[in-house]
Design a protein around this motif. Structure first.
Motif, PDB file in Angstrom:
ATOM      1  N   GLN A 187       0.820  -1.206   0.000  1.00  0.00           N
ATOM      2  CA  GLN A 187       0.000   0.000   0.000  1.00  0.00           C
ATOM      3  C   GLN A 187       0.856   1.257   0.000  1.00  0.00           C
ATOM      4  N   ASP A 229       1.344   3.838  -3.191  1.00  0.00           N
ATOM      5  CA  ASP A 229       0.944   5.237  -3.029  1.00  0.00           C
ATOM      6  C   ASP A 229       2.009   6.167  -3.607  1.00  0.00           C
ATOM      7  N   LYS A 285      -3.929   0.473  -7.694  1.00  0.00           N
ATOM      8  CA  LYS A 285      -3.958   1.863  -8.164  1.00  0.00           C
ATOM      9  C   LYS A 285      -4.341   1.898  -9.647  1.00  0.00           C
TER      10      LYS A 285
END
Length: 428
Positions: free
Chosen positions: A280, A284, A311
């Motif tokens: 994660q 990001d 994403k």
């Protein structure tokens, strides 16, 4: 150099030392170029630093110093003009012209070790091992009292599979100057290739105090190498600890720090390790990148991280850029984008989605040509492992078995390879 300014000379020396030795003392080149506008090569170095920043703002900075260097060219020496023209090619993404000028610099001006290092890096990015070694050999006699040239030749030799000579050079460089992390790294490559994991762990651990003040790439990359020794011995707890404490987190915005982290996390996952929620955070930061499609080698890592982190918007942007590069990239790299990076990244997305048959279909097209996208043998082994574990997960044991047998025969007593082979044999 075409300057009378002690400030300019000092800033250039600091810039060059930081680039060749993976230091951090780059910023003074900006003030020097501002205060000495008639020195074309100072402006050229400042433009390079703008490119290295990997941001739109950095590109603007590069453009400012590009124009300043161009206006000062008439006052420069032949060497400065040639190097400055190479920087123009870097800014304009004219890869073929850049490589041609760097070869000319190495041939005609072997005293310019900075140009040689820049040239070796540039050929590394297109997977030309022969040119990397040629550059180091071409400037070696001129600089043989300097540890850095031994480190450069060590890496060129290692990538050319001259392992014993590479280790000899790497050890020599370290004896001459203990703070030569590129030489430490070259010896680590040799030891990993030869399956000398315990030696490699000791070698890197003993030298690791020399990396603390190096730039984030060199610090994280050498710890990445250390983690691989443990990982291939199937000690998975230590690489996860190194990931959390050394590999990820120094500069989360920088491309090569991201690549080091993605590579380590993905390797662990391919070997069945639960990496928790670590995807994660890294996804990001990859999703937040303003500069993508810079190197095919990078994008292949980014694609998996973005897919693994869910994403979707950023992944679509990455893939759209990949498809465009497959059409419009400079001729010297266009086929590596089209025939290697694009199908590979599609295959890696399939892995992240659990579609191993699709992954095998895409990766089998690209695998024979991984050399073209740059990176080292050790770095590209990530992609080989992705293909092998996809074959196993897809049930293609007949295809995986001979490749795994060859790995085990080449590097005996490596638990990771032995475990993968046993898996193939038992399922087979």
């Amino acid at each position: 150099m075409s300057t009378q300014s002690d400030q300019t000379i000092d800033a250039i020396n600091r810039f060059m030392d930081s680039f060749i030795g993976f230091g951090t003392d780059f910023a003074p080149i900006f003030d020097a170029a501002d205060n000495d506008p008639d020195c074309a090569i100072a402006a050229a170095y400042a433009a390079m630093l703008g490119i290295f920043m990997e941001t739109p703002e950095g590109r603007e900075i590069a453009g400012k110093y590009y124009a300043q260097a161009k206006s000062a060219l008439s006052k420069a020496t032949d060497r400065e003009r040639l190097f400055t023209a190479a920087v123009f090619d870097l800014c304009d993404q004219e890869v073929g012209n850049l490589l041609k000028k760097l070869r000319e610099l190495v041939t005609d001006h072997p005293g310019d070790l900075f140009a040689a290092k820049f040239g070796q890096n540039s050929y590394f990015n297109i997977g030309d091992d022969e040119a990397m070694l040629w550059i180091a050999d071409s400037v070696f006699d001129r600089h043989k009292a300097c540890a850095y040239v031994h480190g450069m030749r060590a890496f060129g030799r290692e990538q050319s599979s001259m392992l014993e000579l590479a280790e000899e050079d790497g050890r020599k460089a370290t004896e001459m100057q203990r703070k030569e992390p590129w030489a430490h790294h070259a010896v680590a490559h040799v030891m990993l290739t030869q399956g000398r994991h315990d030696e490699g762990i000791k070698w890197m651990q003993d030298l690791s105090n020399e990396w603390e003040d190096r730039n984030s790439f060199m610090f994280t990359h050498n710890w990445w190498h250390q983690a691989l020794f443990y990982l291939e011995q199937e000690d998975f707890e230590t690489p996860l600890k190194l990931y959390d404490e050394k590999v990820w987190g120094v500069d989360k915005t920088y491309s090569l720090d991201q690549v080091n982290a993605i590579s380590l996390l993905w390797r662990l996952e391919q070997l069945g390790v639960n990496v928790g929620n670590r995807w994660q955070d890294i996804s990001d930061h990859v999703a937040a990148r303003s500069m993508i499609n810079d190197q095919p080698f990078y994008d292949m890592h980014y694609g998996y991280a973005l897919a693994r982190g869910g994403k979707r918007d950023a992944l679509e942007r990455l893939m759209s850029g990949l498809e465009e590069m497959a059409r419009v990239a400079p001729e010297i790299t266009r086929k590596s984008w089209a025939d290697v990076a694009l199908p590979s990244t599609r295959g890696f997305i399939a892995i992240a989605e659990g579609n191993y048959h699709d992954a095998v279909r895409w990766l089998s097209k690209a695998r024979p040509r991984y050399q073209e996208i740059g990176g080292s043998h050790a770095q590209r082994d990530l992609f080989e492992l992705a293909w092998l574990t996809s074959l196993l997960n897809a049930g293609n044991y007949d295809e995986a078995l001979p490749v795994l047998e060859a790995r085990v025969n080449f590097r005996q007593d490596v638990p990771m390879d032995a475990r993968l082979l046993a898996r193939a044999k038992s399922r087979h």
